[in-house]
Design a protein around this motif. Structure first.
Motif, PDB file in Angstrom:
ATOM      1  N   GLU A 171       0.828  -1.205   0.000  1.00 23.52           N
ATOM      2  CA  GLU A 171       0.000   0.000   0.000  1.00 23.52           C
ATOM      3  C   GLU A 171       0.862   1.255   0.000  1.00 23.52           C
ATOM      4  O   GLU A 171       0.489   2.272  -0.588  1.00 23.52           O
ATOM      5  N   ASN A 172       2.013   1.163   0.669  1.00 24.59           N
ATOM      6  CA  ASN A 172       2.926   2.303   0.773  1.00 24.59           C
ATOM      7  C   ASN A 172       4.316   1.855   0.325  1.00 24.59           C
ATOM      8  O   ASN A 172       5.152   1.488   1.145  1.00 24.59           O
ATOM      9  N   PRO A 173       4.585   1.869  -0.981  1.00 23.60           N
ATOM     10  CA  PRO A 173       5.888   1.413  -1.463  1.00 23.60           C
ATOM     11  C   PRO A 173       6.988   2.399  -1.109  1.00 23.60           C
ATOM     12  O   PRO A 173       6.746   3.484  -0.580  1.00 23.60           O
ATOM     13  N   CYS A 174       8.223   1.998  -1.424  1.00 22.54           N
ATOM     14  CA  CYS A 174       9.357   2.857  -1.123  1.00 22.54           C
ATOM     15  C   CYS A 174       9.182   4.222  -1.798  1.00 22.54           C
ATOM     16  O   CYS A 174       8.553   4.317  -2.847  1.00 22.54           O
ATOM     17  N   PRO A 175       9.654   5.285  -1.147  1.00 18.83           N
ATOM     18  CA  PRO A 175      10.483   5.274   0.078  1.00 18.83           C
ATOM     19  C   PRO A 175       9.686   5.530   1.356  1.00 18.83           C
ATOM     20  O   PRO A 175      10.210   6.130   2.299  1.00 18.83           O
ATOM     21  N   ALA A 176       8.421   5.094   1.426  1.00 22.54           N
ATOM     22  CA  ALA A 176       7.570   5.430   2.578  1.00 22.54           C
ATOM     23  C   ALA A 176       8.191   4.978   3.894  1.00 22.54           C
ATOM     24  O   ALA A 176       8.282   5.761   4.853  1.00 22.54           O
ATOM     25  N   HIS A 218       6.992  -6.019  -3.474  1.00 31.59           N
ATOM     26  CA  HIS A 218       5.964  -5.169  -2.865  1.00 31.59           C
ATOM     27  C   HIS A 218       6.545  -3.824  -2.457  1.00 31.59           C
ATOM     28  O   HIS A 218       5.906  -2.777  -2.628  1.00 31.59           O
ATOM     29  N   TYR A 219       7.747  -3.842  -1.892  1.00 36.35           N
ATOM     30  CA  TYR A 219       8.357  -2.612  -1.387  1.00 36.35           C
ATOM     31  C   TYR A 219       8.767  -1.683  -2.523  1.00 36.35           C
ATOM     32  O   TYR A 219       8.521  -0.473  -2.474  1.00 36.35           O
ATOM     33  N   LEU A 220       9.375  -2.234  -3.545  1.00 30.72           N
ATOM     34  CA  LEU A 220       9.849  -1.403  -4.653  1.00 30.72           C
ATOM     35  C   LEU A 220       8.700  -0.917  -5.525  1.00 30.72           C
ATOM     36  O   LEU A 220       8.776   0.167  -6.111  1.00 30.72           O
ATOM     37  N   GLY A 221       7.611  -1.701  -5.603  1.00 32.80           N
ATOM     38  CA  GLY A 221       6.501  -1.294  -6.450  1.00 32.80           C
ATOM     39  C   GLY A 221       6.976  -1.136  -7.889  1.00 32.80           C
ATOM     40  O   GLY A 221       7.572  -2.043  -8.470  1.00 32.80           O
ATOM     41  N   HIS A 222       6.739   0.038  -8.441  1.00 26.76           N
ATOM     42  CA  HIS A 222       7.169   0.318  -9.809  1.00 26.76           C
ATOM     43  C   HIS A 222       8.520   1.028  -9.857  1.00 26.76           C
ATOM     44  O   HIS A 222       8.986   1.411 -10.933  1.00 26.76           O
ATOM     45  N   ALA A 223       9.143   1.207  -8.697  1.00 30.11           N
ATOM     46  CA  ALA A 223      10.423   1.913  -8.648  1.00 30.11           C
ATOM     47  C   ALA A 223      11.558   1.010  -9.121  1.00 30.11           C
ATOM     48  O   ALA A 223      11.496  -0.219  -8.993  1.00 30.11           O
ATOM     49  N   THR A 224      12.578   1.611  -9.628  1.00 30.02           N
ATOM     50  CA  THR A 224      13.782   0.883 -10.010  1.00 30.02           C
ATOM     51  C   THR A 224      14.593   0.568  -8.759  1.00 30.02           C
ATOM     52  O   THR A 224      14.648   1.363  -7.819  1.00 30.02           O
ATOM     53  N   ALA A 225      15.206  -0.602  -8.746  1.00 32.79           N
ATOM     54  CA  ALA A 225      15.991  -1.021  -7.578  1.00 32.79           C
ATOM     55  C   ALA A 225      17.327  -0.282  -7.573  1.00 32.79           C
ATOM     56  O   ALA A 225      18.363  -0.828  -7.947  1.00 32.79           O
ATOM     57  N   THR A 226      17.295   0.966  -7.145  1.00 37.96           N
ATOM     58  CA  THR A 226      18.496   1.792  -7.110  1.00 37.96           C
ATOM     59  C   THR A 226      19.118   1.770  -5.721  1.00 37.96           C
ATOM     60  O   THR A 226      18.537   1.248  -4.762  1.00 37.96           O
ATOM     61  N   ALA A 227      20.294   2.381  -5.611  1.00 40.89           N
ATOM     62  CA  ALA A 227      20.978   2.448  -4.325  1.00 40.89           C
ATOM     63  C   ALA A 227      20.203   3.262  -3.303  1.00 40.89           C
ATOM     64  O   ALA A 227      20.405   3.095  -2.094  1.00 40.89           O
ATOM     65  N   GLN A 228      19.306   4.129  -3.739  1.00 41.68           N
ATOM     66  CA  GLN A 228      18.510   4.913  -2.789  1.00 41.68           C
ATOM     67  C   GLN A 228      17.527   4.037  -2.033  1.00 41.68           C
ATOM     68  O   GLN A 228      17.109   4.363  -0.925  1.00 41.68           O
ATOM     69  N   HIS A 229      17.145   2.898  -2.613  1.00 37.98           N
ATOM     70  CA  HIS A 229      16.147   2.016  -2.013  1.00 37.98           C
ATOM     71  C   HIS A 229      16.720   0.681  -1.540  1.00 37.98           C
ATOM     72  O   HIS A 229      16.169   0.068  -0.632  1.00 37.98           O
ATOM     73  N   VAL A 230      17.814   0.233  -2.172  1.00 39.45           N
ATOM     74  CA  VAL A 230      18.384  -1.089  -1.881  1.00 39.45           C
ATOM     75  C   VAL A 230      19.816  -0.890  -1.375  1.00 39.45           C
ATOM     76  O   VAL A 230      20.708  -0.547  -2.155  1.00 39.45           O
ATOM     77  N   PRO A 231      20.060  -1.086  -0.078  1.00 41.86           N
ATOM     78  CA  PRO A 231      21.378  -0.763   0.478  1.00 41.86           C
ATOM     79  C   PRO A 231      22.540  -1.443  -0.241  1.00 41.86           C
ATOM     80  O   PRO A 231      23.600  -0.831  -0.441  1.00 41.86           O
ATOM     81  N   ALA A 232      22.373  -2.703  -0.647  1.00 44.94           N
ATOM     82  CA  ALA A 232      23.474  -3.428  -1.272  1.00 44.94           C
ATOM     83  C   ALA A 232      23.834  -2.881  -2.642  1.00 44.94           C
ATOM     84  O   ALA A 232      24.922  -3.177  -3.165  1.00 44.94           O
ATOM     85  N   HIS A 233      22.970  -2.075  -3.247  1.00 46.31           N
ATOM     86  CA  HIS A 233      23.255  -1.537  -4.573  1.00 46.31           C
ATOM     87  C   HIS A 233      24.136  -0.291  -4.521  1.00 46.31           C
ATOM     88  O   HIS A 233      24.526   0.219  -5.579  1.00 46.31           O
TER      89      HIS A 233
END
Length: 321
Positions: free
Chosen positions: A133-138, A229-244
């Motif tokens: 319901e509330n994808p990143c970066p919520a 679910h967390y990323l939703g339609h966002a790209t898995a970038t370093a802003q959202h995925v720490p390992a990236h």
């Protein structure tokens, strides 16, 4: 964890006999869109029962509501540990587990009580918004808002903003790891240590995620769905995925603990290794023959107690002035 699938978990023979029977009673986390309502309900009920049984002696617990980044109230739970005469307590901002899609302030209530009591600090647990319901970066924005709040209101809280730490479990660890990166990039307040417990740090599949398909606690497919679910339609970038994040230099000293029979094991080990090569003081513990969430499922086991003691000791060491 949740129990929407009554199938027996796999990999039980690789677990320590002390946790095997409990692991066998746990269902298989699915985190499918159609199963989430039931999984949340069961997880919340189990968390409430665990929280009600916690001995809170020596810890003052307070609920507080602040303005969230979306304009809605953001609920916090404050745990004040033992305080010496006239001393401001160091701060720990905590993000609960639940795979981004389940969990609330009761989920890791017992851990927060122990951290406040044995770590000698003020723990601020954050009821961040859940996906999908509330994808990143919520979730990250919510924990960031709590972090800024405690720093700006340290006088009112009788806390020491010069001594602050972050901690999270599974998805909560991903959130606080991302927060540590954001605070560094924005040249924010100094963070003495980040504790990442059984962390979900990478949206990409790893060997351990591919291996552990139906393990108790968390399993590979559920972790992958949780990231979706967390990323939703966002790209898995370093802003959202720490390992990236490409460069980990400058991040706070880090303590990472994970389980051997855990789909997120390899990303925890890899992140610790990358931190070490980035000259970040890092301690890594891989707890043999355990599954993700073992310490909450079997809290009285000596290894669970040792695990909590590691975390409290890490805080005390970091908070020494």
């Amino acid at each position: 964890m949740t129990q929407t699938n009554i199938a027996r978990p796999q990999g039980l023979s690789r677990l320590d006999p002390a946790v095997r029977d409990t692991a066998a009673t746990l269902g298989i986390a699915e985190f499918l869109t159609e199963t989430l309502p039931e999984e949340r309900e069961q997880a919340n009920r189990a968390a409430a029962e665990r929280a009600a049984a916690v001995n809170g002696d020596g810890v003052t617990i307070e609920s507080r509501s602040i303005a969230g980044p979306d304009g809605d109230p953001l609920e916090l739970r404050l745990y004040q540990g033992p305080r010496g005469p006239g001393s401001a307590l160091p701060l720990l901002v905590y993000a609960h587990g639940g795979g981004f899609v389940t969990g609330n302030l009761d989920t890791d209530h017992a851990q927060c009580v122990d951290l406040a009591r044995d770590g000698g600090c003020l723990v601020v647990s954050v009821d961040y918004r859940l996906a999908p319901e509330n994808p990143c970066p919520a979730a990250l924005d919510d924990v960031d808002a709590a972090f800024r709040y405690v720093v700006e209101n340290c006088t009112d809280l009788d806390a020491d903003a010069g001594r602050i730490a972050l901690m999270g479990r599974d998805a909560g660890a991903a959130v606080v790891a991302a927060l540590a990166q954001r605070v560094f990039d924005e040249e924010g307040p100094s963070i003495q240590v980040q504790i990442l417990h059984q962390p979900m740090l990478d949206s990409d599949a790893t060997p351990s995620r591919r291996e552990f398909q139906r393990t108790p606690g968390l399993n590979g497919p559920a972790v992958s769905r949780a990231w979706g679910h967390y990323l939703g339609h966002a790209t898995a970038t370093a802003q959202h995925v720490p390992a990236h994040r490409a460069n980990l230099e400058g991040l706070p000293p880090t303590f990472i603990s994970c389980s051997e029979i855990d789909p997120c094991r390899d990303e925890a080990i890899d992140y610790a290794n990358r931190l070490l090569h980035a000259f970040v003081h890092t301690e890594l513990h891989v707890v043999a023959a355990t599954f993700s969430g073992f310490d909450a499922a079997v809290p009285d086991w000596i290894v669970s107690q040792e695990n909590r003691a590691w975390h409290a000791r890490t805080l005390r060491r970091a908070f020494v002035t």
